[in-house]
Design an enzyme around this catalytic site. Structure first.
Site, PDB file in Angstrom:
ATOM      1  N   TYR A 187      11.758  -6.268  16.727  1.00  0.00           N
ATOM      2  CA  TYR A 187      12.141  -6.134  15.753  1.00  0.00           C
ATOM      3  C   TYR A 187      13.257  -6.232  15.156  1.00  0.00           C
ATOM      4  O   TYR A 187      13.719  -7.254  13.958  1.00  0.00           O
ATOM      5  CB  TYR A 187      12.036  -4.615  15.034  1.00  0.00           C
ATOM      6  CG  TYR A 187      12.581  -4.127  13.326  1.00  0.00           C
ATOM      7  CD1 TYR A 187      11.116  -3.619  13.095  1.00  0.00           C
ATOM      8  CD2 TYR A 187      13.374  -3.908  13.320  1.00  0.00           C
ATOM      9  CE1 TYR A 187      11.013  -3.702  11.790  1.00  0.00           C
ATOM     10  CE2 TYR A 187      13.540  -3.159  12.557  1.00  0.00           C
ATOM     11  CZ  TYR A 187      12.513  -3.432  10.600  1.00  0.00           C
ATOM     12  OH  TYR A 187      12.694  -2.861   9.518  1.00  0.00           O
ATOM     13  N   ASP A 207      -4.033 -10.596   5.893  1.00  0.00           N
ATOM     14  CA  ASP A 207      -3.305  -9.836   7.357  1.00  0.00           C
ATOM     15  C   ASP A 207      -2.069 -10.914   6.511  1.00  0.00           C
ATOM     16  O   ASP A 207      -2.339 -12.297   6.754  1.00  0.00           O
ATOM     17  CB  ASP A 207      -3.839 -10.322   8.615  1.00  0.00           C
ATOM     18  CG  ASP A 207      -2.918  -9.941   9.765  1.00  0.00           C
ATOM     19  OD1 ASP A 207      -1.784  -9.977   9.654  1.00  0.00           O
ATOM     20  OD2 ASP A 207      -3.888  -9.829  10.783  1.00  0.00           O
ATOM     21  N   LYS A 246      13.692  -9.719  12.472  1.00  0.00           N
ATOM     22  CA  LYS A 246      14.733  -9.865  10.295  1.00  0.00           C
ATOM     23  C   LYS A 246      16.140 -10.527  10.671  1.00  0.00           C
ATOM     24  O   LYS A 246      16.094 -11.261   9.711  1.00  0.00           O
ATOM     25  CB  LYS A 246      14.917  -8.277  10.680  1.00  0.00           C
ATOM     26  CG  LYS A 246      13.655  -7.181  10.687  1.00  0.00           C
ATOM     27  CD  LYS A 246      13.446  -7.356   9.465  1.00  0.00           C
ATOM     28  CE  LYS A 246      12.215  -6.266   9.179  1.00  0.00           C
ATOM     29  NZ  LYS A 246      11.195  -6.651   7.902  1.00  0.00           N
ATOM     30  N   SER A 296       0.738  -1.090  -0.004  1.00  0.00           N
ATOM     31  CA  SER A 296       0.113  -0.109  -0.062  1.00  0.00           C
ATOM     32  C   SER A 296       1.160   1.178  -0.106  1.00  0.00           C
ATOM     33  O   SER A 296      -0.223   2.518  -0.101  1.00  0.00           O
ATOM     34  CB  SER A 296      -0.360   0.466   1.253  1.00  0.00           C
ATOM     35  OG  SER A 296      -1.672  -0.751   1.057  1.00  0.00           O
TER      36      SER A 296
HETATM   37  P1  NAP Z   1       5.704   0.904   5.828  1.00  0.00           P
HETATM   38  O1  NAP Z   1       5.558   2.638   5.029  1.00  0.00           O
HETATM   39  O2  NAP Z   1       5.316   0.836   6.979  1.00  0.00           O
HETATM   40  O3  NAP Z   1       4.865  -0.392   5.152  1.00  0.00           O
HETATM   41  C1  NAP Z   1       4.577  -1.018   5.633  1.00  0.00           C
HETATM   42  C2  NAP Z   1       3.323  -1.716   4.440  1.00  0.00           C
HETATM   43  O4  NAP Z   1       3.043  -3.408   5.808  1.00  0.00           O
HETATM   44  C3  NAP Z   1       1.802  -1.313   4.670  1.00  0.00           C
HETATM   45  O5  NAP Z   1       1.423  -0.519   4.064  1.00  0.00           O
HETATM   46  C4  NAP Z   1       1.317  -1.524   6.661  1.00  0.00           C
HETATM   47  O6  NAP Z   1       0.190  -1.521   6.129  1.00  0.00           O
HETATM   48  C5  NAP Z   1       1.650  -3.509   5.568  1.00  0.00           C
HETATM   49  N1  NAP Z   1       1.087  -4.175   6.935  1.00  0.00           N
HETATM   50  C6  NAP Z   1       1.518  -4.097   8.345  1.00  0.00           C
HETATM   51  N2  NAP Z   1       1.137  -5.148   8.815  1.00  0.00           N
HETATM   52  C7  NAP Z   1       0.501  -5.394   7.441  1.00  0.00           C
HETATM   53  C8  NAP Z   1      -0.009  -6.991   8.144  1.00  0.00           C
HETATM   54  N3  NAP Z   1      -0.039  -7.891   9.137  1.00  0.00           N
HETATM   55  N4  NAP Z   1      -0.774  -7.284   6.848  1.00  0.00           N
HETATM   56  C9  NAP Z   1      -0.233  -6.921   5.278  1.00  0.00           C
HETATM   57  N5  NAP Z   1      -0.532  -5.911   5.545  1.00  0.00           N
HETATM   58  C10 NAP Z   1       0.406  -5.091   7.080  1.00  0.00           C
HETATM   59  O7  NAP Z   1       7.276   0.158   6.125  1.00  0.00           O
HETATM   60  P2  NAP Z   1       7.846   0.528   4.853  1.00  0.00           P
HETATM   61  O8  NAP Z   1       9.124   1.602   4.868  1.00  0.00           O
HETATM   62  O9  NAP Z   1       7.504   0.509   3.678  1.00  0.00           O
HETATM   63  O10 NAP Z   1       8.615  -0.894   5.216  1.00  0.00           O
HETATM   64  C11 NAP Z   1       8.950  -1.959   3.936  1.00  0.00           C
HETATM   65  C12 NAP Z   1       9.518  -3.475   4.813  1.00  0.00           C
HETATM   66  O11 NAP Z   1      10.664  -2.393   4.746  1.00  0.00           O
HETATM   67  C13 NAP Z   1       9.545  -3.574   6.089  1.00  0.00           C
HETATM   68  O12 NAP Z   1       9.465  -5.382   6.199  1.00  0.00           O
HETATM   69  C14 NAP Z   1      10.468  -3.051   6.676  1.00  0.00           C
HETATM   70  O13 NAP Z   1      10.728  -3.556   8.291  1.00  0.00           O
HETATM   71  C15 NAP Z   1      11.449  -3.528   5.920  1.00  0.00           C
HETATM   72  N6  NAP Z   1      12.780  -1.991   5.837  1.00  0.00           N
HETATM   73  C16 NAP Z   1      12.149  -0.596   6.503  1.00  0.00           C
HETATM   74  C17 NAP Z   1      13.512  -0.220   6.465  1.00  0.00           C
HETATM   75  C18 NAP Z   1      13.094   1.748   6.434  1.00  0.00           C
HETATM   76  O14 NAP Z   1      14.308   2.342   7.290  1.00  0.00           O
HETATM   77  N7  NAP Z   1      12.009   2.764   5.589  1.00  0.00           N
HETATM   78  C19 NAP Z   1      14.610   0.058   6.802  1.00  0.00           C
HETATM   79  C20 NAP Z   1      14.945  -1.530   7.351  1.00  0.00           C
HETATM   80  C21 NAP Z   1      13.519  -2.313   6.360  1.00  0.00           C
HETATM   81  P3  NAP Z   1      -0.471   0.029   7.554  1.00  0.00           P
HETATM   82  O15 NAP Z   1      -0.147   1.117   7.028  1.00  0.00           O
HETATM   83  O16 NAP Z   1      -1.870  -0.447   7.155  1.00  0.00           O
HETATM   84  O17 NAP Z   1       0.084  -0.836   8.637  1.00  0.00           O
END
Ligand code: NAP
Length: 246
Positions: free
Chosen positions: A154, A62, A158, A14
């Site tokens: 977290y 989910d 990971k 999303s």
């Molecule tokens: P984000 O903007 O929070 O996006 C995560 C998406 O996952 C959101 O749309 C969220 O929906 C959805 N989600 C959460 N719980 C869910 C569930 N139970 N079932 C289905 N969908 C679900 O995060 P992002 O920064 O893009 O991160 C994406 C991935 O990269 C994650 O695995 C994160 O741990 C990893 N990551 C991110 C970073 C960073 O710096 N951003 C760094 C290292 C790793 P809702 O918003 O409705 O909850």
């Protein structure tokens, strides 16, 4: 186009990194299956992909629930007859020091970040084995490699994703299926936007490239691992972190 005729599932599509990955795969010709917990945000992403000529469908699910993963995978196989790519990207944080961390904060993060990967991988693996082809990319994190105070849940999820990926990579390597991780550092998305300025500064000071990463820089690594040409790369972690961890 790299992925013409391929079917790709992207969870957490999303917004943020997942949305960018989905857009990239659609631009490369894949039929993209967008999965997220909130359907309205997802529909808007799918609409934008279709408006720019891509193919996208949505499934609300989910990822922490095996029955949701099974339902989505059955629907995709019924509609498209195959699944070539799975990108387990959905992730959450529930930060707290161990002293204060509640059991539900631990369970929620492990449930989405780690069991979510297991649920969707478990659901797709039979069709990939039967088709003798598959690419699974799990989104890990630099925090799973180096740890971070306040993120025991977290970091554990990971690090677990990386171990899980290596084990499954060994199980399915002889069937034309690769399983790898991309471990982002600090990427500018909604997830990191909510951090305090102090924490953001501490991160910035630890990044040799001296800037935060962009979602498309993560998507590029995912695209590489999903390509047919990456057939000899499995059980690996590609770090996309501006040199934060070497
Ligand atoms: P984000 O903007 O929070 O996006 C995560 C998406 O996952 C959101 O749309 C969220 O929906 C959805 N989600 C959460 N719980 C869910 C569930 N139970 N079932 C289905 N969908 C679900 O995060 P992002 O920064 O893009 O991160 C994406 C991935 O990269 C994650 O695995 C994160 O741990 C990893 N990551 C991110 C970073 C960073 O710096 N951003 C760094 C290292 C790793 P809702 O918003 O409705 O909850």
């Amino acid at each position: 186009m790299l992925f013409e005729g391929r079917v790709s599932i992207v969870t957490g599509a999303s917004q943020g990194i997942g949305e960018t990955i989905a857009g990239e795969l659609a631009r490369e010709g894949a039929r993209v299956v967008l999965v997220d917990i909130q359907k309205d945000k997802l529909e808007a992403v799918a609409e934008r992909i279709r408006e720019s000529g891509g193919k996208a469908v949505c499934h609300e699910a989910d990822v922490a629930r095996l029955e949701d993963a099974t339902r989505v995978v059955e629907a995709v196989l019924r509609d498209f007859g195959r699944i070539d790519h799975l990108v387990n990207n959905a992730g959450i944080t529930r930060d707290n020091l161990l002293l204060r961390m509640k059991e539900e904060e631990w369970d929620a993060v492990i449930g989405v970040n780690l069991k979510g990967c297991w649920n969707f991988s478990k659901a797709v693996i039979k069709s990939m084995v039967t088709g003798r082809y598959g690419r699974i990319v799990n989104i890990a994190s630099v925090v799973g490699l180096v740890g971070n105070p306040g993120q025991a849940n977290y970091a554990a999820s990971k690090a677990g994703v990386m171990g899980f990926s290596r084990a499954v990579a060994r199980e399915v390597a002889s069937r034309g299926i690769t399983v790898n991780c991309v471990a982002p550092g600090y990427i500018a998305t909604a997830m990191t936007d909510k951090l305090s300025e102090e924490v953001k500064k501490a991160f910035m000071d630890s990044i040799p490239v001296k800037r935060f990463g962009l979602p498309n820089e993560v998507a590029f690594a995912v695209k590489f691992l999903l390509s047919e040409e990456a057939a000899y790369i499995t059980g690996q972690v590609i770090n996309v972190n501006g040199g934060m961890y070497m």
